[in-house]
Design an enzyme around this catalytic site. Structure first.
Site, PDB file in Angstrom:
ATOM      1  N   LYS A 134     -30.409  53.720  31.043  1.00 46.23           N
ATOM      2  CA  LYS A 134     -30.141  52.781  29.940  1.00 46.23           C
ATOM      3  C   LYS A 134     -28.848  52.027  30.242  1.00 46.23           C
ATOM      4  O   LYS A 134     -27.813  52.651  30.539  1.00 46.23           O
ATOM      5  CB  LYS A 134     -29.990  53.598  28.662  1.00 46.23           C
ATOM      6  CG  LYS A 134     -30.404  52.904  27.398  1.00 46.23           C
ATOM      7  CD  LYS A 134     -30.399  53.951  26.281  1.00 46.23           C
ATOM      8  CE  LYS A 134     -30.714  53.371  24.948  1.00 46.23           C
ATOM      9  NZ  LYS A 134     -30.523  54.371  23.891  1.00 46.23           N
TER      10      LYS A 134
HETATM   11  O1  G3P Z   1     -31.665  53.880  19.379  1.00 40.60           O
HETATM   12  C1  G3P Z   1     -30.387  53.430  19.036  1.00 40.60           C
HETATM   13  C2  G3P Z   1     -29.884  54.182  17.891  1.00 40.60           C
HETATM   14  O2  G3P Z   1     -29.532  55.471  18.245  1.00 40.60           O
HETATM   15  C3  G3P Z   1     -28.798  53.513  17.142  1.00 40.60           C
HETATM   16  O3  G3P Z   1     -29.078  53.774  15.837  1.00 40.60           O
HETATM   17  O4  G3P Z   1     -28.618  54.067  13.458  1.00 40.60           O
HETATM   18  O5  G3P Z   1     -26.733  54.164  15.144  1.00 40.60           O
HETATM   19  O6  G3P Z   1     -27.854  52.007  14.610  1.00 40.60           O
HETATM   20  P1  G3P Z   1     -28.000  53.487  14.699  1.00 40.60           P
END
Ligand code: G3P
Length: 217
Positions: free
Chosen positions: A83
């Site tokens: 990634k």
């Molecule tokens: O897949 C990306 C994710 O882990 C980020 O999520 O909720 O931190 O925006 P969030």
């Protein structure tokens, strides 16, 4: 649509795998921090548990270092997907690593133009963050629809991996739009089964069944 699980917690992945709900796993530096585990060790355990792609994120900011980290991460297992962030250096690293035959997930995508660049750089997956767009009052799902249209217009093979999923509606909308993959935190995945009419209906059936005095087993 494939379901990836957005976590680095082995027990959560194992539980969902038993239900056939894990087509892959995504991690990031914040999820590794939350797990409290060593990145190489926990990523290896996840790769052993899951057949599908397991995204492991680089943490350098220059293309050269991202490429070196990507090559090291890719040695963990055949199903590693490296990634990289959606920066010029990340795109350079994406091109080099995909040319070497590695799977690459380009993350932190917030615009259609960024997704176009990632596809041109040969990304295996593009990760648009829908929840973080919603956070700033921009509809994250509109971005998924735009990317779907653009990728279909030019037959790009990069798969749309919807990330930063916070609600069950993000999952429904991803399926309607035709995203290839949605990566879902375990707590949101478990909510997909819930419906008040299912709960009420089952309660009614159980009450009536008790009145029959019968047993099946
Ligand atoms: O897949 C990306 C994710 O882990 C980020 O999520 O909720 O931190 O925006 P969030």
């Amino acid at each position: 649509m494939k379901f990836f699980v957005d976590t680095a917690e082995i027990s959560e992945i194992a539980e969902l795998k038993d239900l056939g709900l894990v087509d892959g796993v995504t991690t990031n530096p914040s999820l590794i921090m939350k797990s409290g585990r060593d990145i190489l060790e926990v990523t290896k355990e996840i790769c052993d548990l899951v057949d599908g792609p397991v995204s492991a994120e680089v943490v350098s900011l220059t293309a050269e270092d991202m490429i070196a980290e990507g090559r090291k991460l890719a040695k963990i297992a055949d199903n590693i997907c490296v990634k990289v962030p959606l920066t010029w250096d990340g795109l350079k690293a994406c091109k080099v690593l995909t040319d070497e035959g590695f799977k690459v997930n380009v993350t932190l995508c917030f615009s259609a133009n960024q997704a176009l660049l990632a596809a041109k750089a040969g990304a295996t997956f593009i990760s648009p963050f829908v929840g973080r767009l919603d956070d700033i009052n921009i509809d994250g799902m509109d971005l998924i629809a735009e990317i779907r249209q653009i990728y279909d217009n030019f037959a790009f093979e990069t798969e749309i991996l919807v990330a930063s999923v916070r609600t069950v509606n993000h999952v429904t909308q991803s399926a309607i739009i035709g995203a290839d993959v949605v990566t879902v935190p375990p707590a949101v995945l478990k909510k997909l089964v819930e419906h008040p009419l299912t709960a009420n209906g089952l309660e009614g059936f159980m009450k009536d069944w008790a009145k029959t005095g019968q047993n099946i087993l």
